[in-house]
Design a protein around this motif. Sequence first.
Motif, PDB file in Angstrom:
ATOM      1  N   ALA A  37     104.710 142.939  73.636  1.00  0.00           N
ATOM      2  CA  ALA A  37     106.048 143.528  73.625  1.00  0.00           C
ATOM      3  C   ALA A  37     106.929 142.850  74.660  1.00  0.00           C
ATOM      4  CB  ALA A  37     105.956 145.024  73.901  1.00  0.00           C
ATOM      5  N   THR A  38     108.116 142.426  74.237  1.00  0.00           N
ATOM      6  CA  THR A  38     109.051 141.770  75.146  1.00  0.00           C
ATOM      7  C   THR A  38     110.156 142.712  75.621  1.00  0.00           C
ATOM      8  OG1 THR A  38     110.461 140.981  73.354  1.00  0.00           O
ATOM      9  CG2 THR A  38     108.654 139.522  74.060  1.00  0.00           C
ATOM     10  N   ALA A  39     110.222 143.904  75.051  1.00  0.00           N
ATOM     11  CA  ALA A  39     111.296 144.850  75.378  1.00  0.00           C
ATOM     12  C   ALA A  39     111.102 145.454  76.761  1.00  0.00           C
ATOM     13  CB  ALA A  39     111.335 145.964  74.333  1.00  0.00           C
ATOM     14  N   THR A  40     112.212 145.761  77.381  1.00  0.00           N
ATOM     15  CA  THR A  40     112.216 146.541  78.615  1.00  0.00           C
ATOM     16  C   THR A  40     113.071 147.774  78.365  1.00  0.00           C
ATOM     17  OG1 THR A  40     114.100 145.297  79.477  1.00  0.00           O
ATOM     18  CG2 THR A  40     111.909 144.538  80.120  1.00  0.00           C
ATOM     19  N   ALA A  41     112.678 148.874  78.952  1.00  0.00           N
ATOM     20  CA  ALA A  41     113.392 150.140  78.750  1.00  0.00           C
ATOM     21  C   ALA A  41     114.498 150.278  79.786  1.00  0.00           C
ATOM     22  CB  ALA A  41     112.418 151.306  78.834  1.00  0.00           C
ATOM     23  N   VAL A  60      93.652 151.076  68.196  1.00  0.00           N
ATOM     24  CA  VAL A  60      92.678 150.031  68.544  1.00  0.00           C
ATOM     25  C   VAL A  60      93.344 148.724  68.956  1.00  0.00           C
ATOM     26  CG1 VAL A  60      90.840 150.998  67.113  1.00  0.00           C
ATOM     27  CG2 VAL A  60      92.400 149.292  66.144  1.00  0.00           C
ATOM     28  N   TRP A  61      94.635 148.590  68.709  1.00  0.00           N
ATOM     29  CA  TRP A  61      95.324 147.375  69.117  1.00  0.00           C
ATOM     30  C   TRP A  61      95.516 147.363  70.624  1.00  0.00           C
ATOM     31  CZ3 TRP A  61      99.990 146.337  65.335  1.00  0.00           C
ATOM     32  CH2 TRP A  61      99.493 146.033  64.067  1.00  0.00           C
ATOM     33  N   GLY A  62      95.373 146.181  71.207  1.00  0.00           N
ATOM     34  CA  GLY A  62      95.692 146.011  72.612  1.00  0.00           C
ATOM     35  C   GLY A  62      97.200 145.922  72.793  1.00  0.00           C
ATOM     36  N   LEU A  63      97.636 146.013  74.022  1.00  0.00           N
ATOM     37  CA  LEU A  63      99.058 145.919  74.329  1.00  0.00           C
ATOM     38  C   LEU A  63      99.249 145.105  75.596  1.00  0.00           C
ATOM     39  CD1 LEU A  63     102.072 146.768  74.013  1.00  0.00           C
ATOM     40  CD2 LEU A  63     101.506 148.780  75.412  1.00  0.00           C
ATOM     41  N   VAL A  64     100.158 144.132  75.518  1.00  0.00           N
ATOM     42  CA  VAL A  64     100.608 143.384  76.686  1.00  0.00           C
ATOM     43  C   VAL A  64     102.121 143.490  76.691  1.00  0.00           C
ATOM     44  CG1 VAL A  64     100.804 141.121  77.776  1.00  0.00           C
ATOM     45  CG2 VAL A  64      98.672 141.760  76.622  1.00  0.00           C
ATOM     46  N   GLU A  65     102.672 143.973  77.788  1.00  0.00           N
ATOM     47  CA  GLU A  65     104.117 144.042  77.948  1.00  0.00           C
ATOM     48  C   GLU A  65     104.549 142.897  78.853  1.00  0.00           C
ATOM     49  OE1 GLU A  65     104.380 148.051  79.431  1.00  0.00           O
ATOM     50  OE2 GLU A  65     104.855 148.806  77.420  1.00  0.00           O
ATOM     51  N   GLU A  66     105.316 141.971  78.293  1.00  0.00           N
ATOM     52  CA  GLU A  66     105.737 140.800  79.063  1.00  0.00           C
ATOM     53  C   GLU A  66     107.148 140.396  78.629  1.00  0.00           C
ATOM     54  OE1 GLU A  66     106.595 138.381  81.515  1.00  0.00           O
ATOM     55  OE2 GLU A  66     104.535 139.035  81.804  1.00  0.00           O
ATOM     56  N   PRO A  67     108.138 140.664  79.472  1.00  0.00           N
ATOM     57  CA  PRO A  67     109.518 140.350  79.092  1.00  0.00           C
ATOM     58  C   PRO A  67     109.932 138.899  79.299  1.00  0.00           C
ATOM     59  CG  PRO A  67     109.476 141.483  81.194  1.00  0.00           C
ATOM     60  CD  PRO A  67     108.052 141.447  80.691  1.00  0.00           C
ATOM     61  N   LEU A  68     109.146 138.091  80.046  1.00  0.00           N
ATOM     62  CA  LEU A  68     109.581 136.736  80.367  1.00  0.00           C
ATOM     63  C   LEU A  68     108.544 135.652  80.076  1.00  0.00           C
ATOM     64  CD1 LEU A  68     111.338 137.496  83.783  1.00  0.00           C
ATOM     65  CD2 LEU A  68     112.440 137.140  81.562  1.00  0.00           C
ATOM     66  N   SER A  92     114.286 138.005  69.925  1.00  0.00           N
ATOM     67  CA  SER A  92     115.675 138.282  70.313  1.00  0.00           C
ATOM     68  C   SER A  92     115.741 139.004  71.659  1.00  0.00           C
ATOM     69  CB  SER A  92     116.410 139.069  69.231  1.00  0.00           C
ATOM     70  OG  SER A  92     115.733 140.259  68.934  1.00  0.00           O
ATOM     71  N   LEU A  93     114.838 139.943  71.884  1.00  0.00           N
ATOM     72  CA  LEU A  93     114.803 140.615  73.189  1.00  0.00           C
ATOM     73  C   LEU A  93     114.340 139.647  74.277  1.00  0.00           C
ATOM     74  CD1 LEU A  93     113.360 144.057  72.096  1.00  0.00           C
ATOM     75  CD2 LEU A  93     115.715 143.531  72.773  1.00  0.00           C
ATOM     76  N   TRP A  94     113.377 138.786  73.941  1.00  0.00           N
ATOM     77  CA  TRP A  94     112.898 137.805  74.906  1.00  0.00           C
ATOM     78  C   TRP A  94     114.023 136.855  75.326  1.00  0.00           C
ATOM     79  CZ3 TRP A  94     111.103 132.445  74.194  1.00  0.00           C
ATOM     80  CH2 TRP A  94     110.399 131.955  75.300  1.00  0.00           C
ATOM     81  N   VAL A  95     114.764 136.323  74.341  1.00  0.00           N
ATOM     82  CA  VAL A  95     115.875 135.420  74.658  1.00  0.00           C
ATOM     83  C   VAL A  95     116.909 136.148  75.511  1.00  0.00           C
ATOM     84  CG1 VAL A  95     117.853 134.178  73.652  1.00  0.00           C
ATOM     85  CG2 VAL A  95     115.557 133.824  72.739  1.00  0.00           C
ATOM     86  N   LEU A  98     115.643 136.273  78.995  1.00  0.00           N
ATOM     87  CA  LEU A  98     115.675 134.957  79.644  1.00  0.00           C
ATOM     88  C   LEU A  98     117.089 134.517  80.025  1.00  0.00           C
ATOM     89  CD1 LEU A  98     113.089 132.882  77.557  1.00  0.00           C
ATOM     90  CD2 LEU A  98     112.792 133.846  79.851  1.00  0.00           C
ATOM     91  N   LEU A  99     118.070 134.923  79.246  1.00  0.00           N
ATOM     92  CA  LEU A  99     119.446 134.513  79.555  1.00  0.00           C
ATOM     93  C   LEU A  99     119.913 135.041  80.904  1.00  0.00           C
ATOM     94  CD1 LEU A  99     121.222 134.800  76.095  1.00  0.00           C
ATOM     95  CD2 LEU A  99     120.691 132.708  77.385  1.00  0.00           C
ATOM     96  N   HIS A 100     119.263 136.064  81.396  1.00  0.00           N
ATOM     97  CA  HIS A 100     119.666 136.662  82.675  1.00  0.00           C
ATOM     98  C   HIS A 100     118.962 136.041  83.878  1.00  0.00           C
ATOM     99  CE1 HIS A 100     122.062 139.667  80.673  1.00  0.00           C
ATOM    100  NE2 HIS A 100     121.045 139.921  79.863  1.00  0.00           N
TER     101      HIS A 100
END
Length: 183
Positions: A37-41, A60-68, A92-95, A98-100
Amino acid sequence: MLNDQRHTLVLGGIRSGKTGLAEAQALQQSLPVVYVATATAGDEEMTQRISRHQTLRPDVWGLVEEPLDLAKVLREQGRQSPVPCLLIDCMSLWVSNLLHIGDAQFQRQRDAFLEQIESYPGSLIVVSNETGLGTIGMDPLTRKFCDELGWLNQALAQRCQHVVLAVAGLSLVLKDSVDNDVE
């Protein structure tokens, strides 16, 4: 059963069903799935969106939260045994994230991610918004976002064997090749 080493790009507009199509493809994998997941709340509405997405995913799915640093995620997950299918949602959330952080860091992160896409030994499913069907933004930041996401989508499409466009919950296959198109 899908080839466990196929890279797929799922493009679509907002609420086109692209995440649902990507998740359906991930469910067909014979190996473990890790949702990246690239989203931040940043506000309450986004917190609710993230929560809704989380409740729809299999436990059963793993989760990695990484915005950058998506390149780091691919490197780390590529060392796992077995190598999991990664579902990355979304570009789109990742870009936007990154723009910031500045142009130089943006370019480093983008280049490193694309390099890791080429070498990831497992299956990848990448979700991204297609911005090329809309109007030209009225401000410089919106235009830069659309340009950068469009160029990223093109680079991803070159590196993925399977590319689909989601429209109204339906998928239109744009590319389905056995060999990778990277030059």
